[in-house]
Design a protein around this motif. Structure first.
Motif, PDB file in Angstrom:
ATOM      1  N   GLU A   1     -16.386 -63.052 -63.457  1.00 34.67           N
ATOM      2  CA  GLU A   1     -16.335 -62.593 -64.847  1.00 34.67           C
ATOM      3  C   GLU A   1     -15.119 -61.706 -65.092  1.00 34.67           C
ATOM      4  O   GLU A   1     -15.201 -60.677 -65.762  1.00 34.67           O
TER       5      GLU A   1
ATOM      6  N   ASN B   1     -13.511 -59.872 -62.964  1.00 33.19           N
ATOM      7  CA  ASN B   1     -13.430 -58.729 -62.050  1.00 33.19           C
ATOM      8  C   ASN B   1     -13.408 -59.231 -60.616  1.00 33.19           C
ATOM      9  O   ASN B   1     -13.770 -60.369 -60.341  1.00 33.19           O
TER      10      ASN B   1
ATOM     11  N   SER C   1     -18.351 -44.312 -58.672  1.00 33.02           N
ATOM     12  CA  SER C   1     -18.611 -45.501 -59.479  1.00 33.02           C
ATOM     13  C   SER C   1     -18.416 -46.792 -58.684  1.00 33.02           C
ATOM     14  O   SER C   1     -18.454 -47.883 -59.236  1.00 33.02           O
TER      15      SER C   1
ATOM     16  N   GLN D   1     -22.874 -57.690 -58.267  1.00 33.21           N
ATOM     17  CA  GLN D   1     -21.820 -58.692 -58.097  1.00 33.21           C
ATOM     18  C   GLN D   1     -21.207 -58.598 -56.698  1.00 33.21           C
ATOM     19  O   GLN D   1     -20.952 -59.612 -56.051  1.00 33.21           O
TER      20      GLN D   1
ATOM     21  N   TYR E   1     -16.040 -52.243 -53.677  1.00 33.61           N
ATOM     22  CA  TYR E   1     -15.878 -52.460 -55.115  1.00 33.61           C
ATOM     23  C   TYR E   1     -15.749 -51.150 -55.869  1.00 33.61           C
ATOM     24  O   TYR E   1     -16.067 -50.082 -55.360  1.00 33.61           O
ATOM     25  N   ASP E   2     -15.265 -51.262 -57.079  1.00 34.07           N
ATOM     26  CA  ASP E   2     -15.244 -50.159 -58.028  1.00 34.07           C
ATOM     27  C   ASP E   2     -15.531 -50.753 -59.398  1.00 34.07           C
ATOM     28  O   ASP E   2     -15.383 -51.966 -59.598  1.00 34.07           O
ATOM     29  N   GLU E   3     -15.966 -49.923 -60.343  1.00 34.65           N
ATOM     30  CA  GLU E   3     -16.194 -50.430 -61.691  1.00 34.65           C
ATOM     31  C   GLU E   3     -14.905 -51.060 -62.206  1.00 34.65           C
ATOM     32  O   GLU E   3     -13.816 -50.621 -61.835  1.00 34.65           O
ATOM     33  N   PRO E   4     -14.980 -52.108 -62.992  1.00 39.28           N
ATOM     34  CA  PRO E   4     -16.166 -52.621 -63.692  1.00 39.28           C
ATOM     35  C   PRO E   4     -17.017 -53.607 -62.888  1.00 39.28           C
ATOM     36  O   PRO E   4     -18.024 -54.069 -63.391  1.00 39.28           O
ATOM     37  N   LEU E   5     -16.625 -53.956 -61.650  1.00 38.79           N
ATOM     38  CA  LEU E   5     -17.492 -54.814 -60.837  1.00 38.79           C
ATOM     39  C   LEU E   5     -18.787 -54.054 -60.572  1.00 38.79           C
ATOM     40  O   LEU E   5     -18.759 -52.844 -60.317  1.00 38.79           O
ATOM     41  N   THR E   6     -19.904 -54.749 -60.622  1.00 36.02           N
ATOM     42  CA  THR E   6     -21.191 -54.087 -60.434  1.00 36.02           C
ATOM     43  C   THR E   6     -21.645 -54.204 -58.972  1.00 36.02           C
ATOM     44  O   THR E   6     -21.189 -55.093 -58.244  1.00 36.02           O
TER      45      THR E   6
END
Length: 132
Positions: A16, A18, A90, A115, A107-112
């Motif tokens: 999506e 990210n 985050s 995900q 990971y870091d935002e915006p990846l959740t």
């Protein structure tokens, strides 16, 4: 397929719009099989051995946290013997154990978190099915 291709095409893929911040496939002996350019270049063998120990003795990382490249992640729920998940601000980390390796996704935002889990665990499950 080379190990680097697994990192480049399967771990560092777009979800999506990210992607993971960093990823690696590291042998359970601590040898690097493949990694993204952004994965911590300097990490201590004891960091990998502590992660490996937590797969054998679930909960052993909880008091100290999961460390990789000097960065500390608070250990959160995982799957004993199969997946370790950590959180830092985050972002966070997912580590999936296969028969021979550890699959890392950072990971870091915006990846959740979900995900990240999906990306790392999907590749880990595939490698397990292949006997790797």
């Amino acid at each position: 397929m080379s190990w680097q291709t697994y990192v480049d095409d399967h771990l560092m893929c777009d979800i999506e719009g990210n992607r993971l911040t960093a990823a690696a496939i590291i042998g359970q002996d601590g040898s690097v099989w493949a990694q993204s350019a952004t994965f911590p270049q300097v990490y201590k063998p004891e960091e990998i051995s502590a992660i490996t120990k937590d797969f054998d003795e679930p909960g052993s990382l909880a008091p100290t946290g999961l460390h990789i490249g000097g960065t500390k992640y608070m250990v959160i729920q995982g799957e004993p013997g199969a997946v370790i998940r950590g959180k830092k601000g985050s972002g966070g980390i997912t580590v999936k154990k296969t028969a021979q390796a550890l699959i890392f996704g950072i990971y870091d935002e915006p990846l959740t978190p979900g995900q990240c889990n999906m990306i790392v665990e999907r590749l880990g499950d595939y490698l397990l099915d292949q006997g790797l």
